[in-house]
Design an enzyme around this catalytic site. Structure first.
Site, PDB file in Angstrom:
ATOM      1  N   TYR A  99      13.043 -28.839 -13.040  1.00  0.00           N
ATOM      2  CA  TYR A  99      13.118 -27.443 -13.475  1.00  0.00           C
ATOM      3  C   TYR A  99      14.154 -27.343 -14.597  1.00  0.00           C
ATOM      4  CZ  TYR A  99      14.334 -22.574 -13.654  1.00  0.00           C
ATOM      5  OH  TYR A  99      14.603 -21.324 -14.114  1.00  0.00           O
ATOM      6  N   LYS A 195      10.106 -16.817  -6.328  1.00  0.00           N
ATOM      7  CA  LYS A 195       8.742 -17.291  -6.516  1.00  0.00           C
ATOM      8  C   LYS A 195       7.901 -16.956  -5.279  1.00  0.00           C
ATOM      9  CE  LYS A 195      10.751 -18.660 -10.241  1.00  0.00           C
ATOM     10  NZ  LYS A 195      11.209 -20.010 -10.514  1.00  0.00           N
TER      11      LYS A 195
END
Ligand SMILES: *Cc1c(COP(=O)(O)O)cnc(C)c1O
Length: 372
Positions: A99, A195
Site C-alpha cells: 500500500y 474499506k
C-alpha cells in the site's frame, strides 16, 4: 460462534438501564469517578477508552480471533503505530507491492529511524537472505495492492518464528470475514476500516488486532492512548453498525468480483486480469488455502498504455472514478496517476473495487467503456 453471528452480537457490549437493543453513541469525553477514586463505569477519559470504541475493538478482535484490538483514526495511523513501536535502528522486511501510503511513511517519516528492505514476499526462498541481526519484523500485505499478489502466511510465519521476528499482516483487501491471518501464525493483523469494514465510503478508520497480549502490544496500546490518533465515538458507532452486515456484504463482493474477473479474462480489449480467485493466478492455491473467498478487488491491464486505460475510466457511467475501495458502490481508478511519477504500477493498469450493484449492470457498463 460463526462470523455472521459474532458480527451482529460482539459489538453489543452494553447493559444499559434503558435496555436499548442497539448501543447508543456515548459522546461524553470524561466519566464520573467513584468516591473511592475508582471508575466503576469502566472508562475515565475518552482518548484512553470510551464505550463505542471498546465495542468496536471487541467486535474486531473476536472476528479476527485475536486477544485484543486497538482502533485508530485511520488505517495509516494504525500501521504507523506498529512502526513507532519498534526500536530505532531496527530492520524490517516489507513487500515490494505495498500500500503506497505505508511505503511513503517508511521512506519519509521513518527514513532515519528504521532500516527497510522492500522485497518480493511471494517467493519464500527469497526472504532468508534479507534477515539481518537487527531484523525485528516482517510486514505482509495479502492480497496486495494493486497487483493482488498473495503471500503464503503460514510459510512466512514459519520463517518469522524461526528467526524470532514479529509477523504483521495488512489484511484490508480480505476483511476479517475472508481471511484470519492469526490462524496462519500472524502476530498482528491490520485493517484500514475505511474499506470493507466501514463498507459505505463514509468513515475513516484503522485497526490493529493482536494474537496475544505481550510487551509489544503494550507499546501499541500506549501509542494509541497517549499518541491519541483515535476514532471518534460516532465513527466507532458507524463501524460497529457496518460490521453487522460485513459477512453478507463480503459474499456479494466475492460473487461479483469472481463474475467480473471471469468476464474480463475473456474480453478482447484486456491484456491481463489480476484476481486471486482465477485458477490462472500464480498464487491461486495459496489464496484457496488461506482465504474463504477472494474478495471484490481486481486489477486489469488494458491493451495499450496510459491513454487507453484513462479512456476506459472516463467512459464508465456506473463505476465512480475515485480512489479507495470496499464500499457498496463500484469504484474504478487509473492507479499509476494516483501514485505519482515514481510509481512502478503499470501505466495500463486499472484497479476496480467491485461493489454490490447487479453484476449484469456492471458488466454492461464496462463493456461499453471497453468498446472504444
Ligand atoms: C486504504 C488502505 C490503507 C490505509 O488506510 P486509510 O484508512 O486510508 O488511512 C492501508 N492499507 C491498505 C491495503 C489500504 O487499502
Amino acid at each position: 460462534m460463526k462470523p455472521e453471528t459474532l458480527a451482529i452480537h460482539a459489538g453489543n457490549l452494553y447493559k444499559i438501564s434503558t435496555k436499548d437493543v442497539t448501543p447508543p453513541i456515548n459522546l461524553s469525553t470524561t466519566f464520573l469517578r467513584d468516591e473511592d477514586g475508582g471508575y466503576s463505569g469502566g472508562h475515565m477519559y475518552s482518548r484512553v477508552s470510551n464505550p463505542n470504541r471498546s465495542a468496536l475493538e471487541k467486535a474486531l478482535s473476536e472476528l479476527e480471533k485475536g486477544a485484543e484490538a486497538c482502533a485508530f483514526s485511520s488505517g495509516n495511523t494504525a500501521g504507523m503505530a506498529v512502526f513507532q513501536a519498534l526500536k530505532p535502528g531496527s530492520h524490517i522486511i516489507a513487500p515490494d507491492d505495498m500500500y503506497w501510503g505505508f511505503k511513503k511513511q517508511l521512506q519519509t517519516i521513518f527514513k532515519d529511524i528504521l532500516e527497510i528492505d522492500f522485497i518480493d514476499l511471494t517467493n519464500l526462498e527469497n526472504i532468508a537472505q534479507f534477515i539481518k541481526k537487527n531484523t525485528v519484523l516482517i510486514w505482509v500485505e495479502t492480497p496486495s495492492n494493486p497487483l493482488l499478489k498473495i503471500t503464503d502466511l503460514a510459510g512466512v510465519s514459519k520463517i518469522a518464528k524461526e528467526n524470532n521476528l514479529i509477523l504483521a499482516c495488512d489484511s484490508t483487501f480480505a476483511s476479517p470475514c475472508l481471511q484470519n491471518p492469526i490462524d496462519f501464525g500472524a502476530d498482528i493483523v491490520m485493517h484500514s476500516s475505511t474499506k470493507y469494514i466501514g463498507g459505505h465510503s463514509d468513515v475513516l478508520g484503522g485497526v490493529l488486532i493482536t494474537a496475544e497480549k505481550n510487551e509489544f502490544w503494550d507499546k501499541i496500546r500506549n501509542i494509541q492512548q497517549v499518541g491519541g490518533a483515535v476514532p471518534s465515538p460516532f465513527d466507532c458507532f458507524l463501524l460497529v453498525r457496518s460490521i453487522k452486515t460485513l459477512a453478507y456484504r463480503m459474499r456479494g463482493h466475492c460473487a461479483n468480483g469472481m463474475a467480473l474477473a471471469l468476464h474480463l479474462e475473456k474480453h478482447p480489449a484486456i491484456e491481463a486480469v489480476y484476481y486471486p480467485g482465477l485458477t490462472t493466478h500464480p498464487q491461486y492455491d495459496i489464496a484457496k488455502k488461506q482465504m474463504t473467498g477472494f474478495g471484490g478487488m481486481l486489477s486489469i491491464l488494458v491493451k495499450g498504455g496510459s491513454d487507453e486505460a484513462r479512456k476506459v475510466v472516463n467512459k464508465v457511467k456506473l463505476f465512480a472514478q475515485a480512489t479507495s475501495l470496499g464500499g457498496v458502490e463500484s469504484l474504478i481508478e487509473h492507479r499509476a496517476s494516483v501514485e505519482g511519477p515514481d510509481t512502478k504500477t503499470p501505466q495500463n493498469l486499472i484497479r476496480i473495487s467491485v461493489g454490490l450493484e447487479h453484476i449484469d449492470d456492471l458488466i454492461a457498463d464496462l463493456n461499453q467503456a471497453l468498446a472504444g
